[in-house]
Design a protein around this motif. Sequence first.
Motif, PDB file in Angstrom:
ATOM      1  N   ASP A  29     141.677  84.819   3.035  1.00  0.00           N
ATOM      2  CA  ASP A  29     142.791  85.024   3.947  1.00  0.00           C
ATOM      3  C   ASP A  29     142.445  84.619   5.378  1.00  0.00           C
ATOM      4  O   ASP A  29     143.347  84.356   6.189  1.00  0.00           O
ATOM      5  CB  ASP A  29     143.238  86.489   3.924  1.00  0.00           C
ATOM      6  CG  ASP A  29     143.947  86.856   2.625  1.00  0.00           C
ATOM      7  OD1 ASP A  29     144.262  85.942   1.838  1.00  0.00           O
ATOM      8  OD2 ASP A  29     144.171  88.061   2.394  1.00  0.00           O
ATOM      9  N   THR A  30     141.152  84.577   5.687  1.00  0.00           N
ATOM     10  CA  THR A  30     140.719  84.195   7.035  1.00  0.00           C
ATOM     11  C   THR A  30     140.716  82.683   7.222  1.00  0.00           C
ATOM     12  O   THR A  30     140.919  82.184   8.334  1.00  0.00           O
ATOM     13  CB  THR A  30     139.310  84.756   7.316  1.00  0.00           C
ATOM     14  OG1 THR A  30     139.332  86.185   7.191  1.00  0.00           O
ATOM     15  CG2 THR A  30     138.836  84.396   8.727  1.00  0.00           C
ATOM     16  N   ILE A  31     140.486  81.953   6.136  1.00  0.00           N
ATOM     17  CA  ILE A  31     140.449  80.489   6.217  1.00  0.00           C
ATOM     18  C   ILE A  31     141.860  79.960   6.442  1.00  0.00           C
ATOM     19  O   ILE A  31     142.755  80.176   5.630  1.00  0.00           O
ATOM     20  CB  ILE A  31     139.865  79.879   4.928  1.00  0.00           C
ATOM     21  CG1 ILE A  31     138.474  80.438   4.650  1.00  0.00           C
ATOM     22  CG2 ILE A  31     139.829  78.361   5.033  1.00  0.00           C
ATOM     23  CD1 ILE A  31     137.475  80.205   5.732  1.00  0.00           C
ATOM     24  N   GLY A  32     142.045  79.282   7.548  1.00  0.00           N
ATOM     25  CA  GLY A  32     143.372  78.778   7.885  1.00  0.00           C
ATOM     26  C   GLY A  32     143.616  77.359   7.392  1.00  0.00           C
ATOM     27  O   GLY A  32     143.017  76.896   6.417  1.00  0.00           O
ATOM     28  N   THR A  33     144.491  76.660   8.090  1.00  0.00           N
ATOM     29  CA  THR A  33     144.808  75.272   7.758  1.00  0.00           C
ATOM     30  C   THR A  33     143.546  74.414   7.841  1.00  0.00           C
ATOM     31  O   THR A  33     142.718  74.617   8.737  1.00  0.00           O
ATOM     32  CB  THR A  33     145.854  74.734   8.750  1.00  0.00           C
ATOM     33  OG1 THR A  33     147.015  75.576   8.687  1.00  0.00           O
ATOM     34  CG2 THR A  33     146.250  73.306   8.412  1.00  0.00           C
ATOM     35  N   PRO A  34     143.350  73.492   6.920  1.00  0.00           N
ATOM     36  CA  PRO A  34     142.166  72.626   6.980  1.00  0.00           C
ATOM     37  C   PRO A  34     142.006  71.966   8.344  1.00  0.00           C
ATOM     38  O   PRO A  34     142.976  71.454   8.915  1.00  0.00           O
ATOM     39  CB  PRO A  34     142.432  71.594   5.880  1.00  0.00           C
ATOM     40  CG  PRO A  34     143.294  72.312   4.898  1.00  0.00           C
ATOM     41  CD  PRO A  34     144.181  73.200   5.730  1.00  0.00           C
ATOM     42  N   LEU A  35     140.788  71.992   8.858  1.00  0.00           N
ATOM     43  CA  LEU A  35     140.521  71.427  10.172  1.00  0.00           C
ATOM     44  C   LEU A  35     140.423  69.907  10.107  1.00  0.00           C
ATOM     45  O   LEU A  35     140.106  69.332   9.059  1.00  0.00           O
ATOM     46  CB  LEU A  35     139.221  72.012  10.725  1.00  0.00           C
ATOM     47  CG  LEU A  35     139.188  73.547  10.853  1.00  0.00           C
ATOM     48  CD1 LEU A  35     137.840  74.005  11.388  1.00  0.00           C
ATOM     49  CD2 LEU A  35     140.320  74.049  11.750  1.00  0.00           C
ATOM     50  N   ARG A  36     140.700  69.274  11.226  1.00  0.00           N
ATOM     51  CA  ARG A  36     140.684  67.821  11.291  1.00  0.00           C
ATOM     52  C   ARG A  36     139.310  67.282  10.853  1.00  0.00           C
ATOM     53  O   ARG A  36     138.271  67.791  11.270  1.00  0.00           O
ATOM     54  CB  ARG A  36     140.975  67.350  12.706  1.00  0.00           C
ATOM     55  CG  ARG A  36     140.982  65.835  12.871  1.00  0.00           C
ATOM     56  CD  ARG A  36     141.337  65.446  14.288  1.00  0.00           C
ATOM     57  NE  ARG A  36     142.695  65.886  14.634  1.00  0.00           N
ATOM     58  CZ  ARG A  36     143.256  65.689  15.832  1.00  0.00           C
ATOM     59  NH1 ARG A  36     142.566  65.068  16.784  1.00  0.00           N
ATOM     60  NH2 ARG A  36     144.488  66.122  16.063  1.00  0.00           N
ATOM     61  N   GLY A  37     139.336  66.272  10.015  1.00  0.00           N
ATOM     62  CA  GLY A  37     138.099  65.666   9.546  1.00  0.00           C
ATOM     63  C   GLY A  37     137.535  66.298   8.290  1.00  0.00           C
ATOM     64  O   GLY A  37     136.601  65.749   7.690  1.00  0.00           O
ATOM     65  N   SER A  38     138.067  67.435   7.865  1.00  0.00           N
ATOM     66  CA  SER A  38     137.569  68.106   6.666  1.00  0.00           C
ATOM     67  C   SER A  38     138.027  67.363   5.416  1.00  0.00           C
ATOM     68  O   SER A  38     138.945  66.537   5.451  1.00  0.00           O
ATOM     69  CB  SER A  38     138.057  69.556   6.612  1.00  0.00           C
ATOM     70  OG  SER A  38     139.462  69.608   6.435  1.00  0.00           O
ATOM     71  N   ALA A  39     137.376  67.675   4.302  1.00  0.00           N
ATOM     72  CA  ALA A  39     137.726  67.030   3.036  1.00  0.00           C
ATOM     73  C   ALA A  39     139.189  67.271   2.676  1.00  0.00           C
ATOM     74  O   ALA A  39     139.902  66.347   2.250  1.00  0.00           O
ATOM     75  CB  ALA A  39     136.805  67.538   1.927  1.00  0.00           C
TER      76      ALA A  39
END
Length: 300
Positions: A29-39
């Motif tokens: 629940d803490t992990i948000g939208t994928p960050l730029r450059g991530s897989a």
Amino acid sequence: MERYRIDRETSMPWVEVAHSARIMREVLDTIGTPLRGSAFAQVDAQYQWEAASDWARDYLSAGIEHLEFWADLTAPLKFHPEAVVLHKLRPVQALARAAVESASQAVWMMDAKDAHSTALRHLCLILDDLEEERKALPPSEKHRMHAARAQLLERVASTTSEEEIGRFRGYMAVVKEASAAAARNGSRTGGISDPAEVERLWRSSAGTAHGKRWPLVALQISVAAGNSDSGRVQRATMPDPQAITKILKLADAVVTYGVVRFATHSGYEPQLGQILREATERLLTVIPRIDDEDADTANG
């Protein structure tokens, strides 16, 4: 039915799985939208209409939900003084199996060698989902799923083909691959990494959930139940605690590895250690102390 008290040494792994599920829920629940450059950012950019990260999150969330249900029974965060936790064979096998299957789909998707392969597996899971929905629809509505399938393949035709995407190989294959990946990467599988052992656990848990006879026999043990009038020792059966432990540890390992992999695929690897620590600390503030636990745990 005769009840047999489970000692703390036997039940402790069950409690650990219960609390692990709660921590994984906090982390996910803490992990948000994928960050730029991530897989995942790379894959989602190609398929914004069906983001791979959303699908992976849902698979992992489903796996955690099954284990959370188990957690609320086995290690509730608040005990009633007269509570008795009664462990049955079929529910735990069914819940653990469902947790493994759910999380394994996310692990299989994320364990691809690169972003393109991840995207292909994502598309494969979407097509399989459409097929399952088609089967569930009445005959007069099945055409909708045929149309949805054709539309999807048309949208991706410029980058891939239906042949390259392939067909979903089924839960057994995906569970084996996910279990092996979890074991390779240090996730605690309780020593279970051999594909044959994983298959045995999966098939026996599936058979138990479906009411089959053979796993009911294989996953239970005989115990003394007192003496008869003739003086002979009477026997009764109870769920084998070790069988419960094995399938739970496998489920916990795949779910945990999946959540960690999800965090790294989303670009949160630098913060992951802190996220895990904070989730654990929050859980520790609400876990009842052992000395305060008045509930019994029984197998029946």
